[in-house]
Design a protein around this motif. Structure first.
Motif, mmCIF file in Angstrom:
data_model
loop_
_atom_site.group_PDB
_atom_site.id
_atom_site.type_symbol
_atom_site.label_atom_id
_atom_site.label_comp_id
_atom_site.label_asym_id
_atom_site.label_seq_id
_atom_site.Cartn_x
_atom_site.Cartn_y
_atom_site.Cartn_z
ATOM 1 N N PRO A 24 -32.844 28.044 -17.555
ATOM 2 C CA PRO A 24 -33.740 29.059 -17.556
ATOM 3 C C PRO A 24 -35.254 28.310 -17.634
ATOM 4 C CG PRO A 24 -32.056 29.841 -18.588
ATOM 5 C CD PRO A 24 -31.581 28.570 -18.481
ATOM 6 N N ALA A 25 -35.259 27.423 -18.579
ATOM 7 C CA ALA A 25 -36.620 26.866 -19.146
ATOM 8 C C ALA A 25 -37.288 26.166 -18.020
ATOM 9 C CB ALA A 25 -36.517 25.956 -20.166
ATOM 10 N N ASN A 26 -36.385 25.884 -16.961
ATOM 11 C CA ASN A 26 -36.927 24.884 -15.597
ATOM 12 C C ASN A 26 -36.509 25.820 -14.447
ATOM 13 O OD1 ASN A 26 -37.713 22.598 -16.813
ATOM 14 N ND2 ASN A 26 -35.545 21.951 -16.815
ATOM 15 N N ASP A 27 -36.560 27.269 -14.649
ATOM 16 C CA ASP A 27 -36.580 28.081 -13.539
ATOM 17 C C ASP A 27 -35.293 27.781 -12.582
ATOM 18 O OD1 ASP A 27 -38.665 29.655 -14.638
ATOM 19 O OD2 ASP A 27 -40.018 28.281 -13.215
ATOM 20 N N HIS A 28 -34.242 27.384 -13.248
ATOM 21 C CA HIS A 28 -32.873 27.066 -12.362
ATOM 22 C C HIS A 28 -31.614 28.144 -13.038
ATOM 23 C CE1 HIS A 28 -29.992 24.543 -9.985
ATOM 24 N NE2 HIS A 28 -29.192 24.890 -11.066
ATOM 25 N N PHE A 29 -31.306 29.009 -12.172
ATOM 26 C CA PHE A 29 -30.317 29.718 -12.519
ATOM 27 C C PHE A 29 -29.000 29.723 -11.403
ATOM 28 C CE2 PHE A 29 -34.170 31.487 -13.882
ATOM 29 C CZ PHE A 29 -33.885 31.807 -15.066
ATOM 30 N N MET A 30 -28.047 29.495 -11.954
ATOM 31 C CA MET A 30 -26.865 29.067 -10.873
ATOM 32 C C MET A 30 -25.894 30.432 -11.092
ATOM 33 S SD MET A 30 -26.147 26.781 -9.179
ATOM 34 C CE MET A 30 -24.399 26.657 -8.022
ATOM 35 N N PHE A 31 -25.348 30.578 -9.798
ATOM 36 C CA PHE A 31 -24.552 31.844 -9.689
ATOM 37 C C PHE A 31 -23.037 31.194 -8.700
ATOM 38 C CE2 PHE A 31 -28.331 33.534 -10.576
ATOM 39 C CZ PHE A 31 -28.224 34.738 -11.553
ATOM 40 N N ALA A 32 -22.003 31.761 -9.233
ATOM 41 C CA ALA A 32 -20.987 31.487 -8.361
ATOM 42 C C ALA A 32 -20.479 32.800 -7.579
ATOM 43 C CB ALA A 32 -19.675 30.941 -9.089
ATOM 44 N N TYR A 33 -19.901 32.535 -6.458
ATOM 45 C CA TYR A 33 -19.343 33.821 -5.932
ATOM 46 C C TYR A 33 -18.038 33.726 -5.286
ATOM 47 C CZ TYR A 33 -21.757 31.911 -1.671
ATOM 48 O OH TYR A 33 -22.148 30.812 -0.968
ATOM 49 N N LYS A 34 -17.461 34.582 -5.130
ATOM 50 C CA LYS A 34 -16.173 34.335 -4.819
ATOM 51 C C LYS A 34 -15.626 35.493 -3.597
ATOM 52 C CE LYS A 34 -12.064 36.362 -6.278
ATOM 53 N NZ LYS A 34 -10.637 36.555 -6.953
ATOM 54 N N VAL A 35 -15.350 35.073 -2.335
ATOM 55 C CA VAL A 35 -15.269 35.476 -1.091
ATOM 56 C C VAL A 35 -13.761 35.826 -0.610
ATOM 57 C CG1 VAL A 35 -16.132 36.055 1.545
ATOM 58 C CG2 VAL A 35 -17.789 35.014 -0.438
ATOM 59 N N THR A 36 -13.463 36.916 -0.546
ATOM 60 C CA THR A 36 -12.120 37.226 0.073
ATOM 61 C C THR A 36 -12.215 37.902 1.534
ATOM 62 O OG1 THR A 36 -11.164 37.728 -2.170
ATOM 63 C CG2 THR A 36 -9.834 38.311 -0.047
ATOM 64 N N ILE A 37 -11.757 37.216 2.590
ATOM 65 C CA ILE A 37 -11.948 37.758 3.972
ATOM 66 C C ILE A 37 -10.488 38.170 4.314
ATOM 67 C CG2 ILE A 37 -12.417 37.019 6.149
ATOM 68 C CD1 ILE A 37 -13.958 34.655 5.058
ATOM 69 N N GLU A 38 -10.387 39.492 4.613
ATOM 70 C CA GLU A 38 -9.056 39.989 5.118
ATOM 71 C C GLU A 38 -9.118 40.126 6.631
ATOM 72 O OE1 GLU A 38 -7.229 42.598 2.018
ATOM 73 O OE2 GLU A 38 -9.215 42.577 1.244
ATOM 74 N N ASN A 39 -8.213 39.762 7.375
ATOM 75 C CA ASN A 39 -8.048 40.250 8.781
ATOM 76 C C ASN A 39 -6.974 41.587 8.721
ATOM 77 O OD1 ASN A 39 -7.521 40.658 11.271
ATOM 78 N ND2 ASN A 39 -6.757 38.440 11.668
ATOM 79 N N LYS A 40 -7.634 42.725 8.856
ATOM 80 C CA LYS A 40 -6.833 44.185 9.035
ATOM 81 C C LYS A 40 -6.767 44.533 10.674
ATOM 82 C CE LYS A 40 -7.740 45.292 4.734
ATOM 83 N NZ LYS A 40 -6.555 45.648 3.652
ATOM 84 N N GLY A 41 -6.989 43.528 11.602
ATOM 85 C CA GLY A 41 -7.076 43.889 12.820
ATOM 86 C C GLY A 41 -5.477 43.265 13.430
ATOM 87 N N SER A 42 -5.280 43.389 14.627
ATOM 88 C CA SER A 42 -4.018 42.963 15.156
ATOM 89 C C SER A 42 -4.116 41.766 15.899
ATOM 90 C CB SER A 42 -3.738 44.063 16.519
ATOM 91 O OG SER A 42 -3.781 45.344 15.958
ATOM 92 N N TYR A 43 -5.317 40.697 15.700
ATOM 93 C CA TYR A 43 -5.420 39.407 16.367
ATOM 94 C C TYR A 43 -5.843 38.408 15.384
ATOM 95 C CZ TYR A 43 -5.290 42.624 20.596
ATOM 96 O OH TYR A 43 -5.074 43.689 21.286
#
Length: 128
Positions: A24-43
């Protein structure tokens, strides 16, 4: 967690602040994100590329585009999902991200865009 469904593809995102990689003293903030992609379709579908819109709370905006996600262009069968974790650095302790995945339906090679819902990147101490 935020969720959005586009053309039978459900995208869910969870985020976590990474204090051990932030300065934070150097204006650097790190975030992680977890993405889940689900295929609810037929193809079966293949994720080809991503396009992110990233916003800092200081008004800075940037875009990131590229092939696949974390070096992969996964095929997601009907009823299946693909999960990955990535990260984003900001110059402020709050921001947002949103975007699109370019997908291809394997049955007929039709391209379509799947929305990635807007999600918050917030250091926990800002929540009080």
């Amino acid at each position: 967690m935020v969720t959005c469904i586009t053309d039978g593809v459900k995208v869910s995102v969870e985020t976590i602040y990474q204090p051990e990689y932030s300065n934070p003293a150097n204006d650097h903030f790190m975030f992680a994100y977890k993405v889940t992609i689900e295929n609810k379709g037929s193809y079966s579908v293949r994720l080809l590329s991503r396009h992110w819109h990233i916003f800092d709370s200081n008004g800075a905006k940037r875009e990131v585009e590229g092939e696949g996600v974390v070096g992969m262009q996964p095929v997601i069968e009907p009823g299946s999902s693909h999960e990955y974790v990535s990260g984003c650095n900001l110059k402020t302790d709050m921001g947002t991200m949103k975007g699109q995945y370019r997908m291809m339906r394997l049955l007929d090679n039709t391209f379509f865009d799947v929305q990635i819902p807007e999600f918050d990147l917030i250091a926990p101490y800002r929540m009080n």
